[in-house]
Write a protein that holds these residues in place. Structure first.
Motif, short mmCIF file in Angstrom:
data_model
loop_
_atom_site.label_atom_id
_atom_site.label_comp_id
_atom_site.label_asym_id
_atom_site.label_seq_id
_atom_site.Cartn_x
_atom_site.Cartn_y
_atom_site.Cartn_z
N TRP A 87 0.75 -0.99 0.03
CA TRP A 87 0.06 -0.01 0.05
C TRP A 87 0.95 1.25 -0.19
N ILE A 88 2.00 1.30 0.80
CA ILE A 88 2.66 2.29 0.80
C ILE A 88 3.44 2.60 -0.69
N TYR A 89 4.08 1.68 -1.04
CA TYR A 89 4.39 1.59 -2.58
C TYR A 89 3.53 2.25 -3.51
N SER A 90 2.19 1.73 -3.23
CA SER A 90 1.23 2.33 -4.28
C SER A 90 0.94 3.62 -4.10
N GLU A 91 1.02 4.20 -2.81
CA GLU A 91 0.74 5.69 -2.80
C GLU A 91 1.75 6.40 -3.21
N PHE A 92 3.11 6.15 -2.88
CA PHE A 92 4.33 6.63 -3.44
C PHE A 92 4.39 6.71 -5.15
N GLU A 93 3.63 5.56 -5.76
CA GLU A 93 3.57 5.60 -7.19
C GLU A 93 2.74 6.54 -7.56
#
Ligand code: ZN
Length: 465
Positions: A87-93
């Protein structure tokens, strides 16, 4: 009438000459008290974009993963450390897309040993190693490559550091720090900076600073130039277990000695942050961390990098490291947002400012008792507008006075001996009425937007007699 005019003119001329004389002779005796002389309107804009709504939105999702122990489930999409990481990765993306792809998002992968514990074997079988990851968003510098790093840790813990099932949502420890890091990535990636900014969600803090240690060692191996690390950890509660309620200050921990790089970085945070975000005061604490406790900044400090820790003013121990005790209802997300605002100003200013100067040993002028300060400045930045001298008495922990010396004329001098002897370009000013014995002097460069760099000091030479 004519004579009177002449006398007036003469009088006026004399006043002008005498008013300027101290500057012309390099006598900067009259210091100005400490404040940031010029705020950068672009940084003010960034600070204003930090959003309580975004903090609340992300924080609600963070705590929904229930237990984010470093060794918890990685398959489920709704529960466990793996779901939280993705989820953190997807927000950063998402922030990266909004930045036109300038924000670079990646997993900083590495392996750790799985401890020999029954409950972990149930999940991981015979595997000895587990692949884990920090989640990184990196905004490359436009002109230079000093790195400024901000991190929170996304792993959480219940009472045991190896309890992978009990509810441990980690709202404060360290949902607060993780969400601040993410909100800064969202806002600051809409802008460009001279230096590189890194936004990092660390793993494995609770088992022994795994993620921070991995990154700090990588920084050593790859020769990163790190200007400063901020570790945000337990920075969301305003009601102390001691009964004190205070939402207007935070603590900033920095390691000795008194003029260490970490201490300079901590002073910088206070000096820059408070004028941009005056609703929060930063209380500097001259220790690596709270008494007998640790955090991710330690991994960097131990390797010679400047690292500091932000923590709330009064902790509530019963709401940490337990089964279902670290909850949203014990937090103030307004306070988390205040911290994000002050840190946005700090990271932005550090990212935009000229790199630090190198101070040469100061000397005393024995004829007029002034102190002569000399420094060199290797920078790729073309809009350096001048320098400020920071002054404090030896028994004071924080700067007490600043003198703006503008842009002194460049001079050349020779340094080194034998084959190392070479000519260097340097700057020099003489300070009257500031005995070299009684004060500590620092110097920082500023650019024509008002962005001021981190202060440099010098080592006092030791003599036997
Ligand atoms: Zn923590």
């Amino acid at each position: 009438m004519k004579n009177l005019f002449k006398i007036r003119t003469l009088f006026f001329t004399l006043i002008c000459v005498f008013a300027w004389l101290p500057l012309l002779t390099g006598d900067y005796a009259q210091g100005q008290y400490l404040h940031l002389q010029k705020k950068n309107p672009t940084i003010e804009e960034m600070v204003s974009k930090i959003s309580l709504d975004e903090v609340v939105r992300m924080h609600d999702i963070f705590v929904s993963f229930v237990n984010m122990n470093t060794f918890s489930d990685t398959v489920s999409n709704t529960r466990g450390v793996g779901a939280c990481r993705r989820w953190i990765y997807s927000e950063f993306e998402k922030f990266s897309k909004a930045s036109g792809g300038r924000l670079q998002v990646y997993y900083d992968n590495f392996e750790v040993n799985i401890p020999d514990r029954e409950n972990l074997q149930e999940l991981w079988g015979d595997s000895e190693k587990l692949r884990i990851a920090n989640v990184v968003a990196l905004l490359p510098g436009k002109t230079d490559n000093i790195r400024f790093i901000i991190n929170g840790h996304y792993d959480t813990r219940a009472s045991s550091g190896y309890d992978i099932t009990s509810p441990a949502p980690g709202a404060n420890d360290d949902g607060s720090g993780t969400v601040i890091t993410m909100e800064l990535a969202r806002v600051l990636s809409q802008y460009e900076f001279d230096h590189t900014l890194m936004f990092v969600a660390n793993i494995g803090e609770e088992q022994g600073l795994y993620g921070a240690t991995h990154m700090a060692q990588n920084a050593v191996d790859e020769g990163w130039e790190i200007g400063g690390v901020i570790a945000d950890d337990i920075i969301g509660n305003i009601i102390g277990g001691n009964g004190i309620i205070n939402d207007s200050a935070a603590r900033v921990f920095s390691q000795d000695p008194v003029d260490s790089k970490s201490r300079h970085w901590a002073r910088y945070c206070k000096f820059i942050g408070e004028p941009y975000a005056p609703e929060l005061k930063l209380n500097l604490v001259f220790r690596l961390d709270r008494y007998g406790r640790g955090g991710d900044q330690r991994a960097f400090v131990q390797r010679g990098f400047p690292g500091i820790r932000f923590t709330e003013l009064n902790e509530y121990f019963a709401h940490q490291h337990g089964v279902n005790v670290d909850l949203v209802e014990f937090m103030s997300r307004e306070y988390v947002t205040k911290v994000a605002r002050i840190q946005a100003a700090i990271m932005a200013s550090a990212g935009l400012a000229p790199r630090p100067v190198t101070m040469m040993n100061p000397s005393r002028d024995r004829s007029d008792y002034s102190t002569r300060l000399r420094w060199t400045h290797q920078t790729v930045e073309t809009d350096v507008a001048g320098y400020r001298i920071f002054i404090r008495k030896t028994d004071s922990g924080y700067w007490q006075e600043i003198i703006d010396v503008g842009m002194p004329e460049k001079q050349t001098t020779t340094t080194g001996r034998g084959e190392d002897r070479r000519e260097v370009e340097m700057y020099q000013v003489n300070l009257m009425h500031r005995s070299i014995d009684d004060y500590i002097f620092g110097i920082a460069a500023y650019d024509n937007q008002g962005n001021i760099g981190i202060v440099s000091t010098y080592e006092q030479p030791e003599r036997n007699q």
